[in-house]
Scaffold this motif. Structure first.
Motif, short mmCIF file in Angstrom:
data_model
loop_
_atom_site.label_atom_id
_atom_site.label_comp_id
_atom_site.label_asym_id
_atom_site.label_seq_id
_atom_site.Cartn_x
_atom_site.Cartn_y
_atom_site.Cartn_z
N THR A 30 0.68 -1.22 -0.06
CA THR A 30 -0.03 -0.05 0.10
C THR A 30 0.78 1.34 0.02
N GLU A 31 1.87 1.16 0.84
CA GLU A 31 2.91 2.42 0.81
C GLU A 31 3.68 2.89 -0.27
N ILE A 32 4.10 1.63 -0.98
CA ILE A 32 4.74 1.70 -2.51
C ILE A 32 3.78 2.25 -3.32
N THR A 33 2.58 1.61 -3.47
CA THR A 33 1.57 1.94 -4.34
C THR A 33 1.56 3.39 -4.36
N ALA A 34 1.20 3.91 -2.83
CA ALA A 34 1.02 5.54 -2.79
C ALA A 34 2.15 6.19 -3.34
N ALA A 35 3.30 5.81 -3.00
CA ALA A 35 4.54 6.50 -3.52
C ALA A 35 4.69 6.42 -5.00
N ILE A 36 4.19 5.54 -5.54
CA ILE A 36 4.28 5.54 -7.04
C ILE A 36 3.23 6.38 -7.52
N LYS A 37 2.23 6.40 -6.98
CA LYS A 37 1.04 7.44 -7.54
C LYS A 37 1.51 8.84 -7.47
N GLU A 38 2.05 9.10 -6.14
CA GLU A 38 2.55 10.53 -5.70
C GLU A 38 3.58 10.97 -6.74
N ALA A 39 4.63 10.02 -6.95
CA ALA A 39 5.56 10.35 -8.13
C ALA A 39 5.16 10.67 -9.45
N ALA A 40 4.39 9.73 -9.57
CA ALA A 40 3.59 10.18 -10.98
C ALA A 40 2.72 11.45 -11.08
N ARG A 41 2.06 11.57 -9.93
CA ARG A 41 1.18 12.96 -10.02
C ARG A 41 2.43 14.28 -10.12
N GLY A 42 3.22 14.09 -9.75
CA GLY A 42 4.44 15.31 -9.70
C GLY A 42 4.89 15.34 -11.40
N GLN A 43 5.08 14.06 -11.80
CA GLN A 43 5.41 13.97 -13.32
C GLN A 43 4.39 14.41 -14.24
N LEU A 44 2.90 14.52 -13.89
CA LEU A 44 2.04 15.01 -14.56
C LEU A 44 2.15 16.35 -14.42
N ALA A 45 2.33 16.92 -13.32
CA ALA A 45 2.52 18.53 -13.02
C ALA A 45 3.72 18.95 -14.01
N ALA A 46 4.99 18.20 -14.06
CA ALA A 46 6.06 18.70 -14.81
C ALA A 46 5.82 18.53 -16.31
N GLU A 47 5.20 17.23 -16.66
CA GLU A 47 5.44 16.90 -18.02
C GLU A 47 4.31 16.83 -18.62
N GLY A 48 3.10 16.56 -17.96
CA GLY A 48 1.81 16.49 -18.54
C GLY A 48 1.59 14.94 -18.65
#
Length: 241
Positions: free
Chosen positions: A25-43
């Motif tokens: 659960t923690e790793i899944t949440a970390a992956i999603k959070e990193a992906a949201r950061g990528q969405l903000a930076a790159e789309g």
């Protein structure tokens, strides 16, 4: 093996299983959070599992055990965004549950706008440009429907209370209006359902215009403008003061 040893073995196994579940659960949440950061930076179009893995210090093969493909990760982010938006709208509506239908409608619409302004990149993910090569699966539909169902419920209450006004429907639209009504809200008049679909589209158009800069140098005092606009949408649906 005696009963005590058996119990200890079972407890140990359950503890290990619980620890693995928490770690996942923690790793899944970390992956999603990193992906949201990528969405903000790159789309969304440039979302990359390899880039997310690098940011987290993981090898790509390990990340694939959580999300087998980019599309799986996108789907998870989309469902999370829709659920977050839906929860915000439902919470705001709950606070005014005893108000008039028009007040409830306005409150829900303002909650949509507030969530979008606080989460612009997630809003862009669900209501911005389509991601090339991605087609959202049916699993996204329940989360995506939450705000729409909330607005339908408000209008349904007004209809049941005899507080909903009707509007004429062009003859050439009657067949399509009846089809939409059968799919979306069979207990409401086709005229109302047609207006609801139009209002739903216009609500997200208003929010998108503000969020993506189309109101720049056009609308400066945007909060009262938005409130006025969504009240007009409510009138179009048949909700009156």
């Amino acid at each position: 093996m005696n009963t005590a040893n058996t119990a200890n073995t079972a407890n140990t196994a359950n503890t290990a299983k619980g620890a693995r579940a928490r770690a996942r659960t923690e790793i899944t949440a970390a992956i999603k959070e990193a992906a949201r950061g990528q969405l903000a930076a790159e789309g969304a179009a440039k979302l990359s599992l390899r880039a997310v893995a690098r940011e987290l210090g993981m090898v790509s093969s390990a990340l694939y055990r959580y999300f087998p493909s980019r599309d799986d990760l996108l789907t998870a982010l989309i469902i999370d965004a829709y659920d977050s938006l839906g929860a915000a709208a439902e919470q705001a509506h709950q606070a005014v549950a005893d108000a008039t239908p028009l007040e409830r409608w306005t409150t829900v619409c303002e909650a949509v706008r507030g969530w979008a302004l606080a989460h612009p990149h997630e809003y862009a993910l669900i209501y911005g440009s389509p991601v090339p090569g991605y087609s959202a699966p049916q699993t996204t539909v329940p989360a995506a429907a939450r705000v729409g169902l909330l607005l339908i419920g408000i209008v349904r209450d007004a209809h049941e209370q005899g507080r909903l006004t009707g509007h004429a429907l062009p003859a050439e639209l009657r067949r399509e209006a009846e089809r939409m009504t059968a799919d979306l809200a069979p207990d409401l008049p086709p005229e109302t359902v047609t207006a609801l679909v139009a209002a739903w589209a216009q609500l997200y158009g208003l929010v998108g215009f503000e969020l993506f800069g189309q109101f720049n140098r056009v609308v400066e005092d945007r909060e009262p403008f938005f409130r006025h606009a969504v009240v007009r949408l409510a009138h179009g649906v048949g909700l009156e003061p």
